[in-house]
Design a protein around this motif. Structure first.
Motif, PDB file in Angstrom:
ATOM      1  N   UNK A   1      -3.453  34.322  17.869  1.00 58.87           N
ATOM      2  CA  UNK A   1      -4.143  34.817  16.682  1.00 58.87           C
ATOM      3  C   UNK A   1      -3.149  35.555  15.786  1.00 58.87           C
ATOM      4  N   UNK A   2      -3.101  35.137  14.518  1.00 62.33           N
ATOM      5  CA  UNK A   2      -2.242  35.788  13.542  1.00 62.33           C
ATOM      6  C   UNK A   2      -3.076  36.779  12.739  1.00 62.33           C
ATOM      7  N   UNK A   3      -2.657  38.034  12.752  1.00 64.33           N
ATOM      8  CA  UNK A   3      -3.307  39.083  11.965  1.00 64.33           C
ATOM      9  C   UNK A   3      -2.345  39.461  10.843  1.00 64.33           C
ATOM     10  N   UNK A   4      -2.754  39.203   9.632  1.00 63.88           N
ATOM     11  CA  UNK A   4      -1.904  39.432   8.465  1.00 63.88           C
ATOM     12  C   UNK A   4      -2.424  40.642   7.695  1.00 63.88           C
ATOM     13  N   UNK A   5      -1.592  41.667   7.594  1.00 62.99           N
ATOM     14  CA  UNK A   5      -1.969  42.890   6.873  1.00 62.99           C
ATOM     15  C   UNK A   5      -3.332  43.416   7.318  1.00 62.99           C
ATOM     16  N   UNK A   6      -3.499  43.457   8.658  1.00 64.10           N
ATOM     17  CA  UNK A   6      -4.698  44.015   9.312  1.00 64.10           C
ATOM     18  C   UNK A   6      -5.949  43.161   9.130  1.00 64.10           C
ATOM     19  N   UNK A   7      -5.804  41.912   8.698  1.00 63.38           N
ATOM     20  CA  UNK A   7      -6.934  40.993   8.615  1.00 63.38           C
ATOM     21  C   UNK A   7      -6.657  39.762   9.482  1.00 63.38           C
ATOM     22  N   UNK A   8      -7.651  39.389  10.286  1.00 64.36           N
ATOM     23  CA  UNK A   8      -7.475  38.209  11.137  1.00 64.36           C
ATOM     24  C   UNK A   8      -7.458  36.959  10.275  1.00 64.36           C
ATOM     25  N   UNK A   9      -6.369  36.223  10.371  1.00 60.52           N
ATOM     26  CA  UNK A   9      -6.162  35.076   9.496  1.00 60.52           C
ATOM     27  C   UNK A   9      -6.527  33.757  10.166  1.00 60.52           C
TER      28      UNK A   9
ATOM     29  N   UNK B   1       4.597  41.100  18.266  1.00 65.76           N
ATOM     30  CA  UNK B   1       3.984  40.065  19.102  1.00 65.76           C
ATOM     31  C   UNK B   1       3.534  40.651  20.426  1.00 65.76           C
ATOM     32  N   UNK B   2       2.268  40.437  20.753  1.00 65.99           N
ATOM     33  CA  UNK B   2       1.744  40.732  22.080  1.00 65.99           C
ATOM     34  C   UNK B   2       1.476  39.388  22.739  1.00 65.99           C
ATOM     35  N   UNK B   3       2.472  38.876  23.469  1.00 62.33           N
ATOM     36  CA  UNK B   3       2.324  37.526  24.021  1.00 62.33           C
ATOM     37  C   UNK B   3       1.408  37.498  25.245  1.00 62.33           C
ATOM     38  N   UNK B   4       1.031  38.652  25.783  1.00 61.17           N
ATOM     39  CA  UNK B   4       0.058  38.683  26.875  1.00 61.17           C
ATOM     40  C   UNK B   4      -1.350  38.443  26.343  1.00 61.17           C
ATOM     41  N   UNK B   5      -1.679  39.110  25.231  1.00 62.39           N
ATOM     42  CA  UNK B   5      -2.999  38.952  24.618  1.00 62.39           C
ATOM     43  C   UNK B   5      -3.050  37.786  23.633  1.00 62.39           C
ATOM     44  N   UNK B   6      -1.898  37.263  23.243  1.00 63.59           N
ATOM     45  CA  UNK B   6      -1.875  36.165  22.284  1.00 63.59           C
ATOM     46  C   UNK B   6      -2.177  36.609  20.872  1.00 63.59           C
ATOM     47  N   UNK B   7      -1.546  37.710  20.448  1.00 66.46           N
ATOM     48  CA  UNK B   7      -1.772  38.237  19.108  1.00 66.46           C
ATOM     49  C   UNK B   7      -0.426  38.554  18.466  1.00 66.46           C
ATOM     50  N   UNK B   8      -0.251  38.129  17.224  1.00 65.15           N
ATOM     51  CA  UNK B   8       0.919  38.530  16.456  1.00 65.15           C
ATOM     52  C   UNK B   8       0.436  39.198  15.178  1.00 65.15           C
ATOM     53  N   UNK B   9       0.960  40.393  14.932  1.00 64.61           N
ATOM     54  CA  UNK B   9       0.594  41.176  13.746  1.00 64.61           C
ATOM     55  C   UNK B   9       1.754  41.152  12.763  1.00 64.61           C
ATOM     56  N   UNK B  10       1.471  40.691  11.558  1.00 59.98           N
ATOM     57  CA  UNK B  10       2.486  40.624  10.515  1.00 59.98           C
ATOM     58  C   UNK B  10       2.058  41.497   9.347  1.00 59.98           C
ATOM     59  N   UNK B  11       2.961  42.360   8.923  1.00 62.42           N
ATOM     60  CA  UNK B  11       2.732  43.156   7.724  1.00 62.42           C
ATOM     61  C   UNK B  11       3.747  42.732   6.673  1.00 62.42           C
TER      62      UNK B  11
ATOM     63  N   UNK C   1       5.645  32.880  11.724  1.00 59.02           N
ATOM     64  CA  UNK C   1       6.406  32.934  10.478  1.00 59.02           C
ATOM     65  C   UNK C   1       6.370  31.593   9.750  1.00 59.02           C
ATOM     66  N   UNK C   2       6.537  30.512  10.500  1.00 62.00           N
ATOM     67  CA  UNK C   2       6.525  29.192   9.884  1.00 62.00           C
ATOM     68  C   UNK C   2       5.180  28.843   9.297  1.00 62.00           C
ATOM     69  N   UNK C   3       4.104  29.220   9.989  1.00 58.55           N
ATOM     70  CA  UNK C   3       2.761  28.978   9.467  1.00 58.55           C
ATOM     71  C   UNK C   3       2.565  29.732   8.153  1.00 58.55           C
ATOM     72  N   UNK C   4       2.927  31.000   8.133  1.00 60.30           N
ATOM     73  CA  UNK C   4       2.757  31.804   6.921  1.00 60.30           C
ATOM     74  C   UNK C   4       3.595  31.254   5.768  1.00 60.30           C
ATOM     75  N   UNK C   5       4.808  30.805   6.081  1.00 61.88           N
ATOM     76  CA  UNK C   5       5.660  30.231   5.031  1.00 61.88           C
ATOM     77  C   UNK C   5       5.104  28.911   4.526  1.00 61.88           C
ATOM     78  N   UNK C   6       4.617  28.077   5.441  1.00 59.65           N
ATOM     79  CA  UNK C   6       4.068  26.780   5.039  1.00 59.65           C
ATOM     80  C   UNK C   6       2.835  26.938   4.162  1.00 59.65           C
ATOM     81  N   UNK C   7       2.066  27.994   4.404  1.00 58.12           N
ATOM     82  CA  UNK C   7       0.864  28.234   3.606  1.00 58.12           C
ATOM     83  C   UNK C   7       1.142  29.032   2.335  1.00 58.12           C
ATOM     84  N   UNK C   8       2.419  29.341   2.073  1.00 56.85           N
ATOM     85  CA  UNK C   8       2.771  30.050   0.848  1.00 56.85           C
ATOM     86  C   UNK C   8       2.463  31.532   0.876  1.00 56.85           C
ATOM     87  N   UNK C   9       2.228  32.098   2.070  1.00 57.59           N
ATOM     88  CA  UNK C   9       1.885  33.512   2.185  1.00 57.59           C
ATOM     89  C   UNK C   9       3.122  34.393   2.291  1.00 57.59           C
ATOM     90  N   UNK C  10       4.241  33.830   2.724  1.00 58.44           N
ATOM     91  CA  UNK C  10       5.549  34.467   2.634  1.00 58.44           C
ATOM     92  C   UNK C  10       6.541  33.400   2.179  1.00 58.44           C
TER      93      UNK C  10
END
Length: 264
Positions: A32-40, A75-85, A55-64
């Protein structure tokens, strides 16, 4: 056995017998990608290079667009969550409809960009490739995936230049594998413009949009393109090569980038 695989008990049946056995299957992992505290989005993926996938997903979608756009990545790879600000506001925060998808990035990937974005990304490049280079690249490419040899359950993607593979990734989703390539390139400062993308999967129009955004003029696959991918490749200035197997290939758009006999 690699971290991307798991052993399972099965029953194997042949025309002569039925027996208990073990088989190696590919792992499927929700990220799960959380972008600026919102689940994306939640991506179903292979559990490797997860930072690069986000990072590649966000870049491909034009978000970065570049590494400097990322203020922090946790990245919390145990819970499967990456938080990007991000360092600044994203297009979604500026008024786009916010969506949540669960996808493997293999059929129809999650997409937030518009056709207008893709139309602005037409690729102009003097890059050319010889048929022997295509054949050599694909021969090397097809021997690189240990997980595919173990399970038959992943797609592969690579960034190449000339007849050299520079970056290689694999994932259960064909879109994910390409996003991992672009995420690694973005984070590690590896240029993509005027280079080549290899993929094991079907070529869809969405993959053409991703490739165009990175300035890549040539896309090669051992599989088939869709009709819309062929049209999109033509519109975006990308040479689409499919069925690149052994000593043969089909060129579907911009064939001038593939050298003929005697060309320099």
């Amino acid at each position: 056995m690699s971290e991307g695989t798991e052993q399972v008990k099965i029953q194997r049946i042949t025309d002569r017998e039925r027996l208990e056995a073990e088989d190696t299957v590919v792992r499927e992992f929700p990220l799960t990608i959380i972008l600026n505290n919102q689940e994306l989005v939640t991506l179903l993926c292979s559990p490797a290079k997860l930072r690069y996938l986000a990072l590649g997903f966000l870049a491909s979608e034009g978000l970065i667009r570049e590494k400097a756009d990322v203020k922090s990545l946790l990245l919390d790879d145990r819970r499967g969550v990456v938080r990007v600000e991000t360092a600044g506001p994203t297009p979604i925060e500026q008024g786009s409809v916010f969506k949540r998808f669960i996808t493997s990035g293999c059929g129809k990937g999650a997409a937030f960009y518009s056709a207008v974005d893709a139309a602005q990304a037409k690729v102009e490049s003097a890059t050319r490739i010889a048929p022997d280079q295509v054949f050599s690249l694909m021969k090397d490419f097809q021997t690189r995936s240990d997980i595919f040899r173990e399970t038959g359950g992943v797609h592969s993607a690579a960034l190449a230049e000339g007849d050299r593979i520079l970056v290689f990734c694999e994932d259960i989703g064909r879109h994910n594998a390409i996003d991992k390539i672009f995420g690694e390139c973005l984070w590690e400062g590896i240029p993509t413009r005027d280079r080549i993308i290899l993929t094991s999967g079907r070529i869809s129009s969405e993959i053409l949009f991703k490739v165009a955004k990175r300035g890549i003029p040539i896309l090669i696959s051992r599989s088939a393109p869709t009709d819309l991918a062929v049209k999109t490749g033509g519109d975006l200035g990308i040479t689409v090569i499919g069925f690149a197997r052994g000593r043969r290939m089909n060129i579907y758009s911009h064939p001038d980038r593939v050298k003929g006999a005697g060309d320099p």
